[in-house]
Design an enzyme around this catalytic site. Structure first.
Site, PDB file in Angstrom:
ATOM      1  N   LEU A   1      -0.858   8.506   9.716  1.00 15.95           N
ATOM      2  CA  LEU A   1      -1.548   8.260   8.169  1.00 15.95           C
ATOM      3  C   LEU A   1      -0.098   8.133   7.452  1.00 15.95           C
ATOM      4  CD1 LEU A   1      -3.809  11.307   8.043  1.00 15.95           C
ATOM      5  CD2 LEU A   1      -4.480   8.832   8.649  1.00 15.95           C
ATOM      6  N   SER A   2      -0.467   7.350   6.396  1.00 17.19           N
ATOM      7  CA  SER A   2       0.679   6.974   5.358  1.00 17.19           C
ATOM      8  C   SER A   2       1.493   8.209   5.015  1.00 17.19           C
ATOM      9  CB  SER A   2       0.044   6.291   4.116  1.00 17.19           C
ATOM     10  OG  SER A   2      -0.660   7.239   3.398  1.00 17.19           O
ATOM     11  N   GLU A   3       0.892   9.487   5.064  1.00 15.96           N
ATOM     12  CA  GLU A   3       1.766  10.672   4.823  1.00 15.96           C
ATOM     13  C   GLU A   3       1.248  11.832   5.558  1.00 15.96           C
ATOM     14  OE1 GLU A   3       4.277  10.277   2.954  1.00 15.96           O
ATOM     15  OE2 GLU A   3       3.850   8.718   1.884  1.00 15.96           O
ATOM     16  N   THR A   4       1.960  12.614   6.186  1.00  9.48           N
ATOM     17  CA  THR A   4       1.763  14.086   6.692  1.00  9.48           C
ATOM     18  C   THR A   4       2.440  14.927   5.818  1.00  9.48           C
ATOM     19  OG1 THR A   4       1.283  13.151   8.645  1.00  9.48           O
ATOM     20  CG2 THR A   4       1.912  15.475   8.527  1.00  9.48           C
TER      21      THR A   4
ATOM     22  N   CYS B   1       5.296  12.347  -2.731  1.00  4.96           N
ATOM     23  CA  CYS B   1       4.156  11.614  -2.505  1.00  4.96           C
ATOM     24  C   CYS B   1       2.925  12.398  -3.185  1.00  4.96           C
ATOM     25  CB  CYS B   1       3.868  11.762  -0.812  1.00  4.96           C
ATOM     26  SG  CYS B   1       2.165  11.064  -0.557  1.00  4.96           S
TER      27      CYS B   1
END
Length: 288
Positions: free
Chosen positions: A44-47, A79
């Site tokens: 995903l774009s961020e974890t 983020c």
């Protein structure tokens, strides 16, 4: 070892919209490589990784935690959507007893608090400065071809380039605009730009379903071709649009395919409150 893991759609109240983030709860420290491997696996774009600060802490009672964010390619200093997702896991799933939690991060201490209309995050506000178009004209040309541009700004704190599309264009134009993100890194490889914000003036939040500004965000330099809804980009956008519109309270919509919205409120001291909703779509155990 098994880690609790959740996937939360942020900046939306509906599943499968907004921006999905994975959230892992860490009882013990992980080495750097494992953080990155997990983020790459989640893809995903961020974890986000929520870490206890002291052995005696627990996720239900404690009000302070460490928080780190990783794209599939690298760690990032801030983020917003993954912070919102992390707060939602603590508040809504773990049932943290505190009204406000504090995250210790690479961007300093960030607070998130529960509200009737979602979760409010306290983030840094990042000012922009005028940018000489000649310095970034190749990047703008690749992103926008012959689209008319009204303003170009740069955020030195975040290395984000903000490009305002001419007011004559509408929301549907921005939504349907095709940008080949892989080409962006070919024309900008100096390290000076780490994210590209395309933005457009809205019709005003006083109208039904109206928004003060629209945006899309591209960050192939950190392994994210297009981010669906981006809190950190709005910490830049809000600074710009507040000056342009003479407003401190605004509603914003990010025009990705998934789409997502938020309320922003500029505060004294160079801070911003961003309010968003969330939807939990997955929970389980990650085995490593």
């Amino acid at each position: 070892m098994q880690l609790p893991v959740f996937v939360v759609d942020a900046f939306t109240g509906e599943a499968f919209r907004g921006n999905p983030a994975a959230v892992c709860l860490l009882e013990n420290e992980l080495d750097e490589e494992t953080h990155q491997k997990i983020a790459r696996e989640m893809n995903l774009s961020e974890t986000a990784f929520i870490q206890k600060l002291h052995p005696s802490d627990n996720f239900t009672q404690s009000s302070r935690f460490g928080l780190r964010w990783f794209t599939p390619a690298t760690e990032v200093p801030l983020c917003g959507h993954a912070t919102l997702a992390s707060s939602a896991v603590l508040f809504h799933k773990i049932k943290n007893v505190n009204q406000t939690v504090t995250f210790v991060t690479l961007s300093g201490e960030l607070k998130a608090r529960q509200a009737e209309d979602g979760i409010i995050m306290d983030l840094p506000l990042y000012p922009t400065q005028p940018k000489d178009v000649k310095e970034v004209q190749d990047l703008i040309k690749v992103a926008l071809c012959n689209v008319r541009v009204q303003d170009v700004r740069y955020s030195p704190d975040t290395k984000k380039l903000l490009v305002r599309i001419d007011d004559s264009y509408g929301r549907s134009f921005l939504e349907n605009l095709e940008v080949n993100a892989s080409n962006l890194t070919k024309v900008e490889n100096t390290g000076k730009v780490r994210g590209l914000i395309l933005t457009l003036k809205g019709e005003g939040s006083g109208k039904p379903q109206g928004y003060d500004f629209y945006s899309r965000y591209f960050a192939p330099w950190v392994g994210v071709a297009e981010d669906p809804v981006t809190g950190s980009a709005h910490a830049v956008l809000s600074s710009y649009w507040s000056q342009q519109l003479g407003k401190k309270e605004m509603r914003a919509f990010q025009c990705s395919r998934r789409g997502g919205e938020m309320k922003v409120s500029l505060r004294d001291g160079g801070r911003i409150d961003i309010t968003g909703q969330t939807a939990l779509v997955l929970e389980g155990k990650l085995t490593i």
